[in-house]
Each structure stands twice: as structure tokens, then as C-alpha cells.
Design an enzyme around this catalytic site. Structure first.
Site, PDB file in Angstrom:
ATOM      1  N   LYS A 142      43.062 -26.553   6.185  1.00  0.00           N
ATOM      2  CA  LYS A 142      41.862 -27.384   6.195  1.00  0.00           C
ATOM      3  C   LYS A 142      40.668 -26.526   5.836  1.00  0.00           C
ATOM      4  CE  LYS A 142      38.725 -29.922   9.257  1.00  0.00           C
ATOM      5  NZ  LYS A 142      38.461 -30.450  10.620  1.00  0.00           N
ATOM      6  N   GLU A 197      27.988 -33.963  18.479  1.00  0.00           N
ATOM      7  CA  GLU A 197      29.102 -33.086  18.866  1.00  0.00           C
ATOM      8  C   GLU A 197      28.693 -31.987  19.835  1.00  0.00           C
ATOM      9  OE1 GLU A 197      32.901 -30.723  16.901  1.00  0.00           O
ATOM     10  OE2 GLU A 197      31.381 -31.631  15.611  1.00  0.00           O
ATOM     11  N   GLU A 241      43.677 -33.884  10.760  1.00  0.00           N
ATOM     12  CA  GLU A 241      42.448 -33.087  10.710  1.00  0.00           C
ATOM     13  C   GLU A 241      41.919 -32.854  12.123  1.00  0.00           C
ATOM     14  OE1 GLU A 241      37.832 -33.568   9.176  1.00  0.00           O
ATOM     15  OE2 GLU A 241      39.359 -34.928   8.396  1.00  0.00           O
ATOM     16  N   GLU A 380      31.809 -40.144   2.441  1.00  0.00           N
ATOM     17  CA  GLU A 380      31.668 -39.780   3.857  1.00  0.00           C
ATOM     18  C   GLU A 380      30.437 -38.917   4.087  1.00  0.00           C
ATOM     19  OE1 GLU A 380      33.914 -36.949   7.094  1.00  0.00           O
ATOM     20  OE2 GLU A 380      35.173 -38.339   5.950  1.00  0.00           O
TER      21      GLU A 380
END
Length: 398
Positions: A142, A197, A241, A380
Site C-alpha cells: 500500500k 482521525e 486497506e 476520493e
């Protein structure tokens, strides 16, 4: 009485008053855990990546000895391990409960904006394709690739109003504003944002991390959003992910904790503009007195997570340096505070912008894994820009 009892944060102000009192140059941070406004600079913390926790512990002890009441270290750390930092021991700290019922001026939709993509969306899509080639060869599992926008207004951007609009739009976000002025800047520069987050928080021996990875835009239509949430929960690509990130965060915290609770799978949480896969990880520290177990020490150990970097980390950092034309600066770094007792809260600096006079520089990133679609990643990142663009009154210009 223990040091922890002496310095436990005690809200004595109203959150709305602290938000209204913020001016550029101050440090502001709010979350569901409370609001902190800091002013003045008692001292600056000088340390490179990986050595900041010890330097912070020493700076806090020195500040307490000098008579600074309930000292904290506050500020921001850039994305790259060797990037810039802006950590200070403020002279004055005021606290309040979590923000609620915040009033803020509406965005000035009459502002004229010039927008420069960095890079152009087509070039970003090509970078995603190149990243997929690296993943296909087995070099990476990733990598998170970011793209930026540079907006220039016809009048200076007033950061206190922008911050207030961000807090009003999402009082549960980790909202922040911190001075990051650098030599050569033509005017004061402020890092401002509303991150969804949590990197890590600590209260006593209890630590919490809440990594996010795997996203979908929020539409505002209830039926459409239910469908998007269902797709996100069933998406092999997004679940994979997310698993990279949650596993790495759990592995790092496990080195410091005697107990660790990791949910079997993620849940979906929402912001005003996005849906995210989320895993809330909690633990109990083995040695809370160790500076490495302070909120900043844990944040240093976790940063950068796969949510903003990739797997493996070294290869992802190299790919980011090769594929991203702009330095991230403080984007995808961390922002927050740590007290003398080691407690504190640090958020990931996403949904953020650097504001300098009439210029606003913002970034958005997307996690690239096997199965990613370049056009979907462009969309996105475009959706993730909306948090700041909406607060600026610029949502229709980019």
C-alpha cells in the site's frame, strides 16, 4: 498527592469563549475530550524526529520548575520523519469542555479565488497507475498518494473565522490552529483544520488510537448514503486497506501496553463530507512514567501510520518522494498536546490547510492498494478537499 493529580486538566472556561478568543499566533485544539487554547511561548522544544518525547519531558519539567502552571507542550509535527516541527511550551493555557452549539460567520461566497492544482488531476491519476505497478511487482502492499490545491483569494483569509466554521460544521472533529510560520514567509502562516482521525490519546494508563482507512464520499441523500455505507463495509479493497493500518497500530501499541483491545473488524463513521472505516483500539500502559509512554512518545512511535504513508513504510516513503511533486509539509503529520503527567491527545493532520495571507495550501490523500482505480482515487481526494473548500466558501471553484 501525585503529579498526575496536580496537573489533571480542569475545564474552567466555556468552549465557545475560547474559540472566540483564538487569534493567529495562538494554539487551538478541540475534540470531544475538551478544548485547549494556549498563548505565548515560554520555551521551544528543539529535537529531531524520534527524540522529541525525551526533549518534551525535559522541557515540561523545566517549565514546572520555572513556575509555569500546569505546563503543556503543544504544536505540530510534519509528515516526514525528518520534517519540520513546531512544538512549544506556551506561557498560558486555558481549557474548556468540548465545543457545542458553536456560532460562526458564514463563509464569504463573494470571495474571488484563483485555483492551481498541484498536480493536475490527470497527472495524479498517472501517479496512481505507477504506484499500482510497484504494488503489482510486490515492492509495496500500500502507498498513500496525496495531491494538492493552492488557492489564492482576492483578500486576506481570516483564520479565526475559518476555524470557527470548521468547528461549527463538525464539533466532534479534532479541530486545530497552530502557527507554523517559517523563515521567508511573507506573512504569518497557520496550519488549520478539522481532522476526523485520532492518532493517539492518553489519560493515565489508558491509551486510545482510532485509525481510519477506506473511505467513501458522503452524498447528503439518506438512501444513497446507506448504499455507500453498505458497499464500504463489504469492499474487499477498502477492508484490506484498513486492515494494513489497524494491524500496524495495534502492533506498535502492543509494545507499550500490557492489555490491548482490538475489535475484530472496523465500523463506519461519518463526517459532514465522508464515510470512513474506523477501528478504535484501547490499551493499558505497562509503564506510564516512561517518557516513551507519554502521549507524544506514543504518537512518535505510531507516526506515520499506513493510513497516511503505506506498507512497508520505507518503500512507501520512497514512492511518495518519487511520485508526489509537492512536499507535504505538515499535511499527514500530527498536531496536539502533551502535559507534564504524559497525558495528551494527538490527531493526524488531514482535512487541513496552511493559510498565509491570501494563499491557502491544502492536500488530500488516498490509499493505493491492489484493485485501486486511478479515476476513483482522483474523485476520493476531490471529496476530501470539500471540508476545507466548504468552510472557505470555495466548494464550487475546484
Amino acid at each position: 498527592m501525585s503529579i498526575s493529580a496536580l496537573v489533571r486538566p480542569r475545564p474552567v472556561h466555556r468552549a465557545a469563549d475560547l474559540l472566540a478568543a483564538y487569534l493567529p499566533g495562538s494554539f487551538y485544539f478541540s475534540s470531544t475530550g475538551g478544548t485547549l487554547l494556549a498563548d505565548g511561548v515560554h520555551s521551544r522544544v528543539r529535537a529531531t524526529g524520534g527524540a522529541q518525547a525525551q526533549a518534551v519531558a525535559e522541557a515540561l519539567r523545566a517549565a514546572a520548575a520555572a513556575g509555569v502552571p500546569e505546563p503543556v507542550v503543544a504544536g505540530a509535527v510534519g509528515f516526514h520523519p525528518a520534517a519540520e516541527t513546531g512544538l512549544v511550551v506556551p506561557s498560558v493555557v486555558r481549557r474548556a469542555d468540548a465545543p457545542a452549539g458553536v456560532r460562526a460567520p458564514d463563509a464569504e461566497h463573494g470571495t474571488s479565488w484563483t485555483v492551481t492544482p498541484r498536480p493536475e488531476p490527470a497527472r495524479y491519476a498517472e501517479s496512481v497507475r505507477r504506484a499500482l505497478e510497484l504494488i503489482g511487482r510486490g515492492d509495496l502492499s500500500k502507498v498513500v498518494l496525496a495531491r494538492g490545491l493552492e488557492l489564492t483569494a482576492d483578500t486576506p483569509v481570516w483564520v479565526p473565522a475559518l476555524l470557527a466554521r470548521l468547528v461549527r460544521a463538525d464539533p466532534a472533529a479534532y479541530a486545530f490552529a497552530v502557527d507554523v510560520t517559517a523563515p521567508g514567509d511573507p506573512a504569518p502562516r497557520t496550519l488549520v483544520g478539522a481532522s476526523p482521525e485520532l492518532l493517539v490519546s492518553r489519560r493515565g494508563a489508558t491509551v486510545v488510537a482510532n485509525p481510519l482507512a477506506g473511505s467513501a464520499p458522503r452524498s447528503g441523500d439518506e438512501a444513497v448514503d446507506r448504499e455507500r455505507i453498505a458497499r464500504l463495509r463489504d469492499s474487499a479493497k477498502d477492508l484490506g486497506e484498513h486492515a494494513h493500518t489497524a494491524a500496524q497500530v495495534a502492533e506498535v501499541l502492543g509494545k507499550f501496553c500490557v492489555d490491548l483491545e482490538v475489535p475484530e473488524g472496523p465500523e463506519v463513521i461519518g463526517t459532514p463530507t465522508m464515510w470512513h472505516l474506523s477501528t478504535r483500539i484501547t490499551g493499558r500502559l505497562a509503564d506510564p512514567a516512561d517518557p516513551a509512554c507519554s502521549a507524544l512518545g506514543l504518537a512518535e512511535a505510531l507516526h506515520p501510520t499506513p493510513a497516511v504513508c503505506g506498507v512497508p513504510e520505507a518503500g512507501a516513503l520512497a514512492a511518495i518522494a518519487d511520485l508526489e511533486p509537492e512536499e507535504r509539509g505538515y499535511f499527514a503529520g500530527m498536531v496536539g498536546w502533551t502535559g507534564l503527567d504524559g497525558d495528551g491527545e494527538w490527531a493526524v493532520t488531514i482535512r487541513s490547510a496552511e493559510v498565509c495571507d491570501r494563499t491557502v495550501r491544502l492536500f488530500a490523500g488516498a490509499g493505493i492498494v491492489e484493485g485501486s482505480d486511478p479515476d476513483a482515487e482522483v474523485a476520493e481526494t476531490g471529496a476530501k478537499f470539500r471540508t476545507l473548500l466548504r468552510a472557505l466558501g470555495a466548494e464550487g471553484v475546484a
